[in-house]
Motif scaffolding. Structure first.
Motif, mmCIF file in Angstrom:
data_model
loop_
_atom_site.group_PDB
_atom_site.id
_atom_site.type_symbol
_atom_site.label_atom_id
_atom_site.label_comp_id
_atom_site.label_asym_id
_atom_site.label_seq_id
_atom_site.Cartn_x
_atom_site.Cartn_y
_atom_site.Cartn_z
ATOM 1 N N ASP A 15 94.812 94.212 60.897
ATOM 2 C CA ASP A 15 95.198 95.576 61.292
ATOM 3 C C ASP A 15 94.325 96.090 62.435
ATOM 4 N N LEU A 16 93.017 95.837 62.332
ATOM 5 C CA LEU A 16 92.096 96.303 63.362
ATOM 6 C C LEU A 16 92.353 95.602 64.691
ATOM 7 N N SER A 60 95.514 97.126 66.184
ATOM 8 C CA SER A 60 95.264 98.481 66.668
ATOM 9 C C SER A 60 94.409 98.473 67.933
ATOM 10 N N ASN A 61 93.439 97.560 68.011
ATOM 11 C CA ASN A 61 92.622 97.458 69.222
ATOM 12 C C ASN A 61 93.459 97.020 70.421
ATOM 13 N N ASP A 94 96.662 97.555 70.741
ATOM 14 C CA ASP A 94 97.484 98.715 71.094
ATOM 15 C C ASP A 94 96.680 99.736 71.896
ATOM 16 N N PHE A 95 95.429 99.949 71.486
ATOM 17 C CA PHE A 95 94.577 100.887 72.206
ATOM 18 C C PHE A 95 94.332 100.410 73.639
#
Length: 400
Positions: free
Chosen positions: A326-327, A330-331, A333-334
């Motif tokens: 997940d991290l 999300s990274n 995506d960021f």
């Protein structure tokens, strides 16, 4: 059109490469292709004879053969001991009678390293009252981990694990058989897995030379468990370091995806080698005539505790892997959002400039500013002023 393509390529190089996004995707693509080619080469390297052996071992057959990847010759070392003697000799695998080397007044440990000599290994097992299907389990590394308790023997099929220098889990097929005065251990590789058990015999740890064969069996099982604990702890530590990198502000995401996938592969191997053992270990916690007495139950419970620690560590690795996935997403995506924000800022700055350039490029006959003496310098001043004001406004709004 060529100028426009060059302009887009320039924007990609300037605003994408500093975030290593293209490099990141390229690295992951190369890793996946490498793994695919490695797997493809692995299957293509299998000879027709290897495929035939694997197929034969999956069926009921008269003879079974070693189906692993080792080519090590079979070595047999016999250690005979009791309260007064301890001797170790190398045994020729072609020895006619193995059972004649044993006696009722001592315990004999036959340590077999390398499983390529399938015929003599099968003969060794049959001489000690084992079934031909037991030989199949010994000679087949891709076998389920299990514990069998019969009328006069205990058989454990499992795998030892070790982390190599390139952070991959190396697994070796191991089989342990214990009878009243005989212990058989089989290891497909030539490793020092059971050296601690031999040292325990030399130093008479826990008065092992005065105890039943079950205590030696416990030492051998504990040696495999120690490797599992060390491997699980190393995988957990590696996952925690990856998590720290992902949580860092300026982390280098190069090969992070490959490292997570590598840890996931190690986790699956460790779970496969420990979970079935944990489900069946209760079978060993019962006194067994001539092998396990009540005094040995605490020793086996201690091994069970170590196994439980391995299983808990593996569950923790599973939780970390889930959070890392997940991290990681999300990274990414960021990072992608940051890239899109930069591209949006560039587009916003150049939008009014593009409009003015388009107006001045319509080639109408009566456009006074085109014939003005200072028109060119004024045009540049207007373009720079508009760009500066737009950039300052967005900077003040903290849009980038």
């Amino acid at each position: 059109m060529k100028l426009r393509n060059f302009y887009l390529l320039f924007l990609l190089l300037v605003f994408l490469l500093p975030d290593f996004s293209l490099l990141f995707f390229w690295q992951n693509y190369i890793f996946c292709r490498r793994e695919h080619n490695s797997l493809k080469n692995c299957f293509s390297a299998m000879t027709p004879r290897s495929r035939a052996i694997i197929k034969n071992n999956r069926q009921f057959s008269k003879d079974y053969y070693y189906s692993g990847h080792y080519n090590n010759p079979t070595r047999i070392r016999m250690t005979r001991y009791n309260s007064t003697i301890l001797e170790t000799v190398s045994i020729d695998p072609n020895t006619e009678s193995f059972i004649s080397l044993t006696d009722e007044n001592s315990i004999c440990w036959f340590e077999v390293q390398g499983l390529t000599d399938s015929a003599n290994i099968t003969r060794l097992l049959k001489q000690f009252g084992m079934h031909s299907l037991d030989a199949r389990e010994v000679l087949t590394p891709a076998h389920v981990v299990k514990i069998d308790v019969d009328d006069d023997d205990i058989m454990v099929v499992l795998n030892s694990c070790a982390i190599t220098a390139d952070r991959k889990v190396h697994s070796d097929h191991v089989c342990l058989i214990v009878k009243k005065n005989v212990v058989l251990s089989f290891n497909e590789g030539h490793t020092s897995l059971f050296d601690n058990a031999y040292q325990a015999l030399q130093n008479d740890v826990m008065y092992i030379r005065k105890q039943k064969s079950g205590l030696l069996f416990a030492f051998l099982l504990n040696a495999v468990m120690a490797d599992l604990i060390e491997s699980a702890a190393q995988v957990e530590g590696l996952l925690e370091r990856i998590e720290d990198q992902l949580l860092g502000h300026n982390y280098n995401q190069k090969n992070i995806g490959a490292k997570i996938q590598q840890c996931r592969h190690a986790y699956l191997i460790l779970r496969k080698n420990s979970a079935p053992l944990g489900q069946q270990f209760y079978k060993l916690l019962v006194p067994f005539d001539g092998i396990v007495d009540k005094q040995m139950i605490p020793v086996l419970k201690d091994i069970q505790d170590q196994l439980e620690y391995v299983i808990q560590t593996i569950k923790n690795c599973n939780d970390i892997l889930s959070s890392l996935a997940d991290l990681y997403v999300s990274n990414n995506d960021f990072k992608m959002n940051a890239i899109m924000k930069r591209l949006t800022v560039v587009s916003t700055i150049f939008a009014p400039i593009t409009f003015l350039v388009g107006v001045w490029g319509m080639n109408f006959e009566y456009m006074p500013e085109l014939k003005w003496k200072y028109g060119y310098a004024a045009a540049w001043a207007i373009l720079v002023l508009i760009s500066g004001l737009t950039w300052r406004y967005m900077k003040k709004k903290d849009w980038f």
